[in-house]
Design a protein around this motif. Structure first.
Motif, short mmCIF file in Angstrom:
data_model
loop_
_atom_site.label_atom_id
_atom_site.label_comp_id
_atom_site.label_asym_id
_atom_site.label_seq_id
_atom_site.Cartn_x
_atom_site.Cartn_y
_atom_site.Cartn_z
N ILE B 220 0.84 -1.21 0.00
CA ILE B 220 0.00 0.00 0.00
C ILE B 220 0.87 1.25 0.00
CG2 ILE B 220 -1.62 1.37 1.37
CD1 ILE B 220 -3.15 -0.96 1.99
N VAL B 221 1.91 1.25 0.85
CA VAL B 221 2.80 2.40 0.93
C VAL B 221 3.43 2.67 -0.43
CG1 VAL B 221 4.96 3.25 1.90
CG2 VAL B 221 3.28 2.17 3.38
N LEU B 222 3.93 1.61 -1.03
CA LEU B 222 4.64 1.74 -2.31
C LEU B 222 3.70 2.27 -3.40
CD1 LEU B 222 7.58 0.94 -2.39
CD2 LEU B 222 6.95 -1.03 -3.78
N LEU B 223 2.50 1.68 -3.47
CA LEU B 223 1.54 2.10 -4.50
C LEU B 223 1.15 3.56 -4.30
CD1 LEU B 223 -0.86 -0.96 -4.87
CD2 LEU B 223 0.87 -0.16 -6.48
N SER B 224 0.84 3.92 -3.06
CA SER B 224 0.37 5.29 -2.81
C SER B 224 1.46 6.32 -3.09
CB SER B 224 -0.10 5.44 -1.36
OG SER B 224 -1.05 4.48 -1.06
N LEU B 225 2.66 6.01 -2.61
CA LEU B 225 3.73 6.98 -2.81
C LEU B 225 4.10 7.09 -4.30
CD1 LEU B 225 6.13 6.50 0.23
CD2 LEU B 225 4.17 8.00 -0.03
N SER B 226 4.09 5.97 -5.00
CA SER B 226 4.33 6.06 -6.45
C SER B 226 3.25 6.91 -7.09
CB SER B 226 4.31 4.67 -7.10
OG SER B 226 5.07 3.78 -6.37
N GLY B 227 2.01 6.70 -6.63
CA GLY B 227 0.91 7.50 -7.16
C GLY B 227 1.15 8.99 -6.95
N ALA B 228 1.53 9.34 -5.72
CA ALA B 228 1.78 10.76 -5.41
C ALA B 228 2.90 11.31 -6.27
CB ALA B 228 2.13 10.91 -3.93
N SER B 229 3.94 10.50 -6.46
CA SER B 229 5.07 10.92 -7.27
C SER B 229 4.64 11.15 -8.73
CB SER B 229 6.15 9.85 -7.18
OG SER B 229 7.25 10.20 -7.93
N ILE B 230 3.77 10.25 -9.20
CA ILE B 230 3.27 10.41 -10.57
C ILE B 230 2.42 11.67 -10.68
CG2 ILE B 230 1.70 9.40 -12.28
CD1 ILE B 230 2.79 6.64 -11.33
N VAL B 231 1.61 11.92 -9.66
CA VAL B 231 0.77 13.14 -9.68
C VAL B 231 1.65 14.38 -9.82
CG1 VAL B 231 -0.76 14.59 -8.31
CG2 VAL B 231 -1.15 12.14 -8.41
N LEU B 232 2.74 14.41 -9.04
CA LEU B 232 3.64 15.57 -9.14
C LEU B 232 4.27 15.65 -10.53
CD1 LEU B 232 5.61 15.95 -5.80
CD2 LEU B 232 3.50 17.00 -6.53
N SER B 233 4.71 14.53 -11.05
CA SER B 233 5.34 14.55 -12.37
C SER B 233 4.36 14.98 -13.45
CB SER B 233 5.88 13.17 -12.75
OG SER B 233 6.55 12.60 -11.69
N ARG B 234 3.13 14.52 -13.31
CA ARG B 234 2.12 14.88 -14.32
C ARG B 234 1.90 16.39 -14.36
NH1 ARG B 234 -0.31 11.74 -18.12
NH2 ARG B 234 -2.09 13.12 -17.85
N ARG B 235 2.05 17.01 -13.20
CA ARG B 235 1.93 18.45 -13.14
C ARG B 235 2.99 19.11 -14.02
NH1 ARG B 235 -1.08 20.59 -8.76
NH2 ARG B 235 -1.65 18.46 -8.34
N ARG B 236 4.13 18.43 -14.09
CA ARG B 236 5.26 19.00 -14.79
C ARG B 236 5.22 18.69 -16.29
NH1 ARG B 236 10.04 19.81 -12.02
NH2 ARG B 236 9.65 18.09 -10.62
N TRP B 237 5.07 17.41 -16.61
CA TRP B 237 5.22 17.03 -18.03
C TRP B 237 3.91 16.93 -18.76
CZ3 TRP B 237 9.73 18.53 -18.24
CH2 TRP B 237 10.71 18.14 -17.35
#
Lengths: 281, 237
Positions: B220-237
């Motif tokens: 759960i930790v891994l999935l959620s944190l990856s999700g958050a990281s992707i959300v931030l990246s999506r903001r950028r790219w």
């Protein structure tokens, strides 16, 4: 100038926000030792271009390189070489000035042995001595702006990108900051945007004027005035000539072109939004 | 120092200079203390344990974890410091992990503040430390799972109120899925029971640390944190 190293290279940048095209193919170069004024009406695409250069957002098409590194392929390396002051000064209100600068120096990769010296230097050049031990939310608008500037140059970056660095400062502070930018610009590259035309005249070697997402003029003052004799060697007239009359896209025209420009030449009003805070210092 | 630690340190310090950390600790201690005393003064109880505490704590964690995590990324967005953070030579994952570690440390401090309960129990009788240690480890893993969900939600909004409500909803759902499905035995029910955090906590609270349960929390930790990281990246790219 042409021999100097190219530090910023922008080619055919376009940027869409949904349907709205903010940049319509922007290209320019900036060299080491240059202070370039980035000029244009609100909504012309100045901040957008700066955000692309600092890797905050990606361009829709086109390329941008800083220190010959592409912003999309190696964004971390680009970010390590840039100092950036966004338009809305990014401060952690609960932090003490020194800690804030120290934290950012650390995140910007200044080794711990040199960090104190780097922070002290930034504090000194930005005139933050009297407030270095204060919490950021106790600072006046002018000091906040200078803390923002200090974090942008604490790691002595090759390229400094400043979005309206002197907004909210009083005339004395403006002179100090200009002096500072001028001294940095001797060895580094400074790209700054401002609405204060006089600032561009006293500070910048070159002007890049954009309007409606395209570069409408790019050159030093002599070149620009020679190209547009109608401006009568007056930057304000040149600005009006190139941005007010023609070409502004529909989306920009109603809110930016006429009313905003009218106020822009009056420095007190140009910073109308933040001025509510400036009295409590 | 590693940028992750630098970000975590700043965040942790910020939560202790504002009142948030203190309110969270005080509220959690109040409720945990209530649970603890109820158990001690329960006339029917003859054994020395913290079972009531450990069976109720997951439910309260579903409340408290969102309170800790709500501001992590939402506040950065509101105060526009995210623009700075994202233009520093720091990856989005480092930002997310740093924030998460700060929240986890705060949670560990909160849980650590309840340690006087078992210690005082041990002083009046023969306390079986196995379930206690297991329970604390379990709470930390469970809390990590809830916090990571909170980080993900916090990355999606600039409004802390939205962040706390939505992550509360998610954590509550994760917590109660199992019970909702406990009376049926179809495939869906089994899947729900597996996804739910409560089933995985039962073993742990009995002092049985099963790697499968820990793996579940880490997933759960891994999935959620990856999700958050992707959300931030999506903001950028």
């Amino acid at each position: 100038m042409s021999k100097a190293e190219t530090t910023i290279e922008v080619r055919d940048l376009t940027k869409y926000y949904g349907d709205f095209q903010a940049l319509r193919g922007i290209s320019f170069d900036v060299h080491r030792g240059e202070i370039v004024g980035f000029l244009g009406p609100n909504g012309a695409g100045k901040s957008t271009t700066m955000k692309i250069l600092t890797c905050y957002m990606a361009a829709t098409t086109g390329t941008a390189k800083v220190m010959n590194i592409d912003v999309t392929t190696d964004s971390i390396a680009v970010r390590a070489r840039i100092g950036y002051l966004p338009e809305s000064v990014p401060l952690y209100d609960q932090m003490v000035v020194f800690d804030y600068l120290d934290h950012l120096a650390e995140l910007r990769g200044v080794p711990s042995s040199k960090r104190e010296a780097a922070v002290t230097h930034a504090v000194e050049v930005c005139g933050l001595g009297p407030v270095v031990a204060k919490k950021i939310d106790e600072l006046s608008k002018g000091y906040r702006q200078r803390v923002g500037l200090a974090q942008a140059l604490v790691h002595s970056p090759d390229v400094l990108i400043l979005d309206e660095p002197t907004s909210g400062l009083d005339p004395n502070q403006i002179v100090d900051i200009r002096e500072l930018i001028r001294s940095i610009g001797k060895e580094k590259t400074v790209l700054l945007s401002t609405h204060i035309l006089q600032e561009i005249e006293v500070l910048c070697d070159r002007v890049i004027l954009i309007n409606g997402g395209t570069v409408v003029a790019d050159g030093n003052f002599d070149e620009l005035y020679a190209a547009y004799p109608a401006a009568e060697r007056n930057l304000e007239k040149l600005f009006r000539l190139l941005t007010a009359s023609t070409g502004a896209p529909k989306a920009v025209a109603p809110k930016a072109a006429a009313p905003a420009d009218a106020g822009k030449y009056l420095p007190p009003e140009s910073s109308a939004a933040p001025s509510t805070e400036s009295s409590e210092s | 120092m590693n940028p992750i630690l630098s970000i975590a340190k700043r965040e942790l310090r910020a939560s202790f200079t504002s009142v948030t950390a203190y309110i969270v600790i005080a509220l959690f201690l109040l409720i945990a203390g209530g649970l603890f005393w109820l158990e001690i003064f329960n006339a029917a109880s003859t054994e020395l344990s913290m079972r009531t505490f450990f069976t109720r704590a997951p439910f309260f964690l579903a409340f408290f974890a969102p309170a800790i995590s709500m501001g992590l990324l939402a506040e950065e967005q509101r105060s526009k410091t995210l623009e700075l953070l994202m233009t520093l030579p720091v990856t989005d994952t480092q930002v997310v992990v740093g924030k998460f570690l700060a929240a986890l440390t705060l949670l560990a401090i909160v849980l650590g503040a309840t340690l006087p309960y078992p210690i005082s129990l041990a002083s009046i009788g023969d306390l079986d430390w196995g379930p206690i240690i297991g329970g604390y480890v379990g709470l930390l893993f469970l809390g990590a799972a809830y916090l990571s969900v909170g980080v993900l939600v916090s990355s999606l909004t600039r409004d802390q109120m939205v962040a706390i409500l939505v992550s509360f909803f998610c954590c509550f759902l994760l917590n109660t899925f199992g019970e909702l499905a406990s009376h049926t035995d179809g495939t869906v029910a089994q899947v729900l029971r597996f996804i739910s955090t409560s089933g995985h906590f039962e073993n742990v609270s009995r002092g049985v640390i099963d790697t499968r349960d820990l793996l579940y929390y880490l997933t759960i930790v891994l999935l959620s944190l990856s999700g958050a990281s992707i959300v931030l990246s999506r903001r950028r790219w």
